[in-house]
Scaffold this motif. Structure first.
Motif, PDB file in Angstrom:
ATOM      1  N   ALA A 121       0.828  -1.215   0.000  1.00 29.78           N
ATOM      2  CA  ALA A 121       0.000   0.000   0.000  1.00 29.78           C
ATOM      3  C   ALA A 121       0.861   1.263   0.000  1.00 29.78           C
ATOM      4  N   GLN A 122       2.103   1.153   0.452  1.00 32.10           N
ATOM      5  CA  GLN A 122       2.993   2.313   0.496  1.00 32.10           C
ATOM      6  C   GLN A 122       3.543   2.690  -0.882  1.00 32.10           C
ATOM      7  N   LEU A 123       3.292   1.849  -1.884  1.00 36.17           N
ATOM      8  CA  LEU A 123       3.808   2.128  -3.230  1.00 36.17           C
ATOM      9  C   LEU A 123       3.092   3.302  -3.893  1.00 36.17           C
ATOM     10  N   GLY A 124       1.933   3.646  -3.404  1.00 37.55           N
ATOM     11  CA  GLY A 124       1.189   4.745  -3.993  1.00 37.55           C
ATOM     12  C   GLY A 124       0.016   4.254  -4.805  1.00 37.55           C
ATOM     13  N   SER A 125      -1.059   5.016  -4.723  1.00 38.43           N
ATOM     14  CA  SER A 125      -2.315   4.579  -5.332  1.00 38.43           C
ATOM     15  C   SER A 125      -2.240   4.452  -6.849  1.00 38.43           C
ATOM     16  N   ARG A 126      -1.487   5.332  -7.517  1.00 37.50           N
ATOM     17  CA  ARG A 126      -1.415   5.258  -8.981  1.00 37.50           C
ATOM     18  C   ARG A 126      -0.790   3.953  -9.453  1.00 37.50           C
ATOM     19  N   LEU A 127       0.332   3.579  -8.839  1.00 32.78           N
ATOM     20  CA  LEU A 127       1.015   2.348  -9.206  1.00 32.78           C
ATOM     21  C   LEU A 127       0.143   1.133  -8.884  1.00 32.78           C
ATOM     22  N   ILE A 128      -0.473   1.132  -7.710  1.00 31.94           N
ATOM     23  CA  ILE A 128      -1.327   0.008  -7.311  1.00 31.94           C
ATOM     24  C   ILE A 128      -2.513  -0.116  -8.262  1.00 31.94           C
ATOM     25  N   GLN A 129      -3.157   1.001  -8.542  1.00 33.01           N
ATOM     26  CA  GLN A 129      -4.335   0.994  -9.425  1.00 33.01           C
ATOM     27  C   GLN A 129      -3.963   0.494 -10.819  1.00 33.01           C
ATOM     28  N   SER A 130      -2.883   1.010 -11.385  1.00 34.24           N
ATOM     29  CA  SER A 130      -2.505   0.600 -12.744  1.00 34.24           C
ATOM     30  C   SER A 130      -2.070  -0.863 -12.770  1.00 34.24           C
ATOM     31  N   SER A 131      -1.342  -1.312 -11.737  1.00 34.79           N
ATOM     32  CA  SER A 131      -0.923  -2.716 -11.679  1.00 34.79           C
ATOM     33  C   SER A 131      -2.125  -3.643 -11.530  1.00 34.79           C
ATOM     34  N   SER A 132      -3.071  -3.251 -10.692  1.00 36.70           N
ATOM     35  CA  SER A 132      -4.266  -4.076 -10.480  1.00 36.70           C
ATOM     36  C   SER A 132      -5.082  -4.190 -11.754  1.00 36.70           C
ATOM     37  N   LYS A 133      -5.249  -3.068 -12.459  1.00 34.89           N
ATOM     38  CA  LYS A 133      -5.997  -3.095 -13.725  1.00 34.89           C
ATOM     39  C   LYS A 133      -5.280  -3.962 -14.751  1.00 34.89           C
ATOM     40  N   LYS A 134      -3.948  -3.872 -14.779  1.00 33.69           N
ATOM     41  CA  LYS A 134      -3.153  -4.669 -15.714  1.00 33.69           C
ATOM     42  C   LYS A 134      -3.330  -6.159 -15.408  1.00 33.69           C
ATOM     43  N   LEU A 135      -3.258  -6.546 -14.135  1.00 34.04           N
ATOM     44  CA  LEU A 135      -3.402  -7.949 -13.752  1.00 34.04           C
ATOM     45  C   LEU A 135      -4.802  -8.467 -14.079  1.00 34.04           C
ATOM     46  N   ALA A 136      -5.824  -7.668 -13.797  1.00 32.13           N
ATOM     47  CA  ALA A 136      -7.198  -8.073 -14.115  1.00 32.13           C
ATOM     48  C   ALA A 136      -7.354  -8.233 -15.625  1.00 32.13           C
ATOM     49  N   GLY A 137      -6.815  -7.275 -16.376  1.00 34.79           N
ATOM     50  CA  GLY A 137      -6.880  -7.345 -17.839  1.00 34.79           C
ATOM     51  C   GLY A 137      -6.172  -8.575 -18.380  1.00 34.79           C
ATOM     52  N   GLU A 138      -4.992  -8.902 -17.810  1.00 37.20           N
ATOM     53  CA  GLU A 138      -4.251 -10.094 -18.237  1.00 37.20           C
ATOM     54  C   GLU A 138      -5.053 -11.358 -17.967  1.00 37.20           C
ATOM     55  N   PHE A 139      -5.683 -11.427 -16.788  1.00 37.18           N
ATOM     56  CA  PHE A 139      -6.471 -12.614 -16.455  1.00 37.18           C
ATOM     57  C   PHE A 139      -7.592 -12.817 -17.473  1.00 37.18           C
ATOM     58  N   PHE A 140      -8.401 -11.781 -17.699  1.00 34.88           N
ATOM     59  CA  PHE A 140      -9.564 -11.945 -18.576  1.00 34.88           C
ATOM     60  C   PHE A 140      -9.166 -12.129 -20.033  1.00 34.88           C
ATOM     61  N   SER A 141      -8.078 -11.515 -20.453  1.00 40.59           N
ATOM     62  CA  SER A 141      -7.587 -11.699 -21.810  1.00 40.59           C
ATOM     63  C   SER A 141      -7.125 -13.149 -22.012  1.00 40.59           C
ATOM     64  N   GLU A 142      -6.362 -13.668 -21.050  1.00 43.23           N
ATOM     65  CA  GLU A 142      -5.880 -15.050 -21.129  1.00 43.23           C
ATOM     66  C   GLU A 142      -7.053 -16.029 -21.037  1.00 43.23           C
ATOM     67  N   PHE A 143      -8.013 -15.726 -20.155  1.00 43.23           N
ATOM     68  CA  PHE A 143      -9.204 -16.566 -20.019  1.00 43.23           C
ATOM     69  C   PHE A 143      -9.936 -16.647 -21.366  1.00 43.23           C
ATOM     70  N   ASN A 144     -10.053 -15.504 -22.028  1.00 41.22           N
ATOM     71  CA  ASN A 144     -10.705 -15.457 -23.336  1.00 41.22           C
ATOM     72  C   ASN A 144      -9.978 -16.363 -24.328  1.00 41.22           C
ATOM     73  N   LYS A 145      -8.640 -16.280 -24.366  1.00 41.47           N
ATOM     74  CA  LYS A 145      -7.846 -17.104 -25.285  1.00 41.47           C
ATOM     75  C   LYS A 145      -8.047 -18.591 -25.006  1.00 41.47           C
ATOM     76  N   VAL A 146      -7.971 -18.974 -23.732  1.00 39.90           N
ATOM     77  CA  VAL A 146      -8.077 -20.384 -23.343  1.00 39.90           C
ATOM     78  C   VAL A 146      -9.462 -20.940 -23.699  1.00 39.90           C
ATOM     79  N   VAL A 147     -10.504 -20.187 -23.393  1.00 40.05           N
ATOM     80  CA  VAL A 147     -11.868 -20.678 -23.623  1.00 40.05           C
ATOM     81  C   VAL A 147     -12.245 -20.646 -25.098  1.00 40.05           C
ATOM     82  N   SER A 148     -11.731 -19.684 -25.839  1.00 43.92           N
ATOM     83  CA  SER A 148     -12.089 -19.548 -27.262  1.00 43.92           C
ATOM     84  C   SER A 148     -11.337 -20.506 -28.171  1.00 43.92           C
ATOM     85  N   LYS A 149     -10.223 -21.118 -27.710  1.00 44.21           N
ATOM     86  CA  LYS A 149      -9.356 -21.830 -28.626  1.00 44.21           C
ATOM     87  C   LYS A 149      -9.888 -23.189 -29.089  1.00 44.21           C
ATOM     88  N   ASP A 150     -10.854 -23.753 -28.393  1.00 44.53           N
ATOM     89  CA  ASP A 150     -11.347 -25.094 -28.813  1.00 44.53           C
ATOM     90  C   ASP A 150     -12.235 -25.023 -30.030  1.00 44.53           C
TER      91      ASP A 150
END
Length: 150
Positions: A121-150
């Protein structure tokens, strides 16, 4: 430090297949960034170990995840909490909903809230917010690839 995130993914798969994948620990393990293990404890509970790098801090979180408010195959709430030792903690949840858009298309939308504390939490809200959005985006993007590939 609390954060809100939301997003949408259009997945080229029928709603039942997407729902099944959202409840499959093997699929989730592949999609969660930094996931080292995801173990099913019951139909609605999982234990997870995830390594994440946020700015200069790399931490391994041991956590519990629970699925609630299940309305197959349309929605659920995922709630979790992880402890990262000296790095701190993270807890949060997401409301995930699926909408059929024809026989072979599903729209997944999510609204997530997360809270972090400790050194992270000491890293600062901007870094935390952008990292969290990036991680969420990576999860759903990868989920889309895995589920769509069959």
């Amino acid at each position: 430090m609390a954060m809100d995130m939301s997003g949408e993914e259009r997945i080229a798969a029928p709603i039942d297949k997407v729902w099944e994948a959202l409840n499959d620990p093997d699929v989730l393990r592949q999609c969660i960034p930094g996931c080292q293990s995801l173990e099913k404890k019951s139909d609605t509970e999982f234990a997870a170990v995830v390594s994440v790098k946020l700015g200069p801090i790399k931490a391994k979180f041991n956590g519990e995840v629970e699925l609630k408010n299940l309305k197959p195959p349309h929605s659920y709430t995922i709630v979790g909490e992880g402890k990262g030792g000296v790095a701190g903690f993270a807890k949060g949840g997401a409301d995930v909903s699926l909408t059929e858009d024809g026989p072979e298309e599903t729209v997944l939308t999510y609204k997530a809230k997360a809270d972090v504390g400790g050194k992270i939490a000491q890293l600062g809200s901007r870094l935390i917010q952008s990292s969290s959005k990036k991680l969420a985006g990576e999860f759903f993007s990868e989920f889309n690839k895995v589920v769509s590939k069959d």
